[in-house]
Design an enzyme around this catalytic site. Sequence first.
Site, mmCIF file in Angstrom:
data_model
loop_
_atom_site.group_PDB
_atom_site.id
_atom_site.type_symbol
_atom_site.label_atom_id
_atom_site.label_comp_id
_atom_site.label_asym_id
_atom_site.label_seq_id
_atom_site.Cartn_x
_atom_site.Cartn_y
_atom_site.Cartn_z
ATOM 1 N N VAL A 153 5.651 20.495 4.355
ATOM 2 C CA VAL A 153 6.176 20.795 5.644
ATOM 3 C C VAL A 153 7.571 21.710 5.611
ATOM 4 C CG1 VAL A 153 4.701 19.013 6.713
ATOM 5 C CG2 VAL A 153 7.210 18.416 6.272
ATOM 6 N N ALA A 162 -0.866 35.216 4.282
ATOM 7 C CA ALA A 162 -0.960 35.409 2.896
ATOM 8 C C ALA A 162 0.884 35.682 2.283
ATOM 9 C CB ALA A 162 -1.489 36.772 2.851
ATOM 10 N N GLN A 214 -0.220 7.778 11.010
ATOM 11 C CA GLN A 214 -0.284 6.709 10.847
ATOM 12 C C GLN A 214 -0.046 5.900 11.986
ATOM 13 O OE1 GLN A 214 2.702 6.126 7.865
ATOM 14 N NE2 GLN A 214 1.293 6.628 6.208
ATOM 15 N N ARG A 247 5.988 26.868 -5.666
ATOM 16 C CA ARG A 247 5.313 25.236 -6.136
ATOM 17 C C ARG A 247 4.658 25.625 -7.328
ATOM 18 N NH1 ARG A 247 8.650 21.913 -3.773
ATOM 19 N NH2 ARG A 247 8.996 22.210 -1.409
#
Length: 247
Positions: free
Chosen positions: A80, A176, A92, A186
């Site tokens: 994020v 994109a 949760q 990453r």
Amino acid sequence: MSIKVKLIEYTPNPEKVIASAAKLCYSAVGIDEIQENLEDEKTAKFLNMLMSYGHESPIEHVSFTFAIEGVSRSLTHQLVRHRIASFSQQSQRYVRLDQFKYIVPPEIENNEEAKKIFIEAMNKDQEAYDKLTEILKSKYLKDGMKKLQAEKKAIEDARYVFPNACETKIIVTMNARSLMNFFKHRCCNRAQWEIRSLAEEMLKQVKQVAPILFKYAGPSCVNDKCPEGKMTCGKMQEIREKYLNLK
């Protein structure tokens, strides 16, 4: 558990959309005439030229949506940080986890002593969550809350004992250009192992539907020198070949 990634939606004809947008910037004619002349071969040729120039703004017109499961909260905390994206994550707060799943790092999985300690910690977290939920739920029921409301409020606080290893599910949409940036950071060998595995699988899937667009996608060293300086992994040529041939 292993990462599960599925490209569930994307802009139809993404490469043609990008070529149309880019051509419009330099054309005296309208979009109808541009698209009429955009055969597959012409689209491919123009897109290859566009990507070689580094003209990236037209690629923002197409987006890709992924359903992701079997990843940890540790991964999604990193994910994020890529802010030009949309995220919908399993809550949760609203979902009671009677037996939470968790991600075991490979180095712990392959070490018998470490794995034993890790699993014991996961079991204790579940036990604490269950006890806290019941204690708080009982209190709220005594205060006059309805059963569903009491449970929701109880798990709201009980979830704080869950670890970063807790498995989660998330849907992610990126255009994109954002995806290119995501892959650049990453897919790098210096990225954390779990998010690197995710990025690689996402790249494989977008290459199937937009091979020209993502032809040179991957870490920075695919198209340029390594930006990591003294922290480089020293495997630039190997990494470059890997991602150029990724399928």
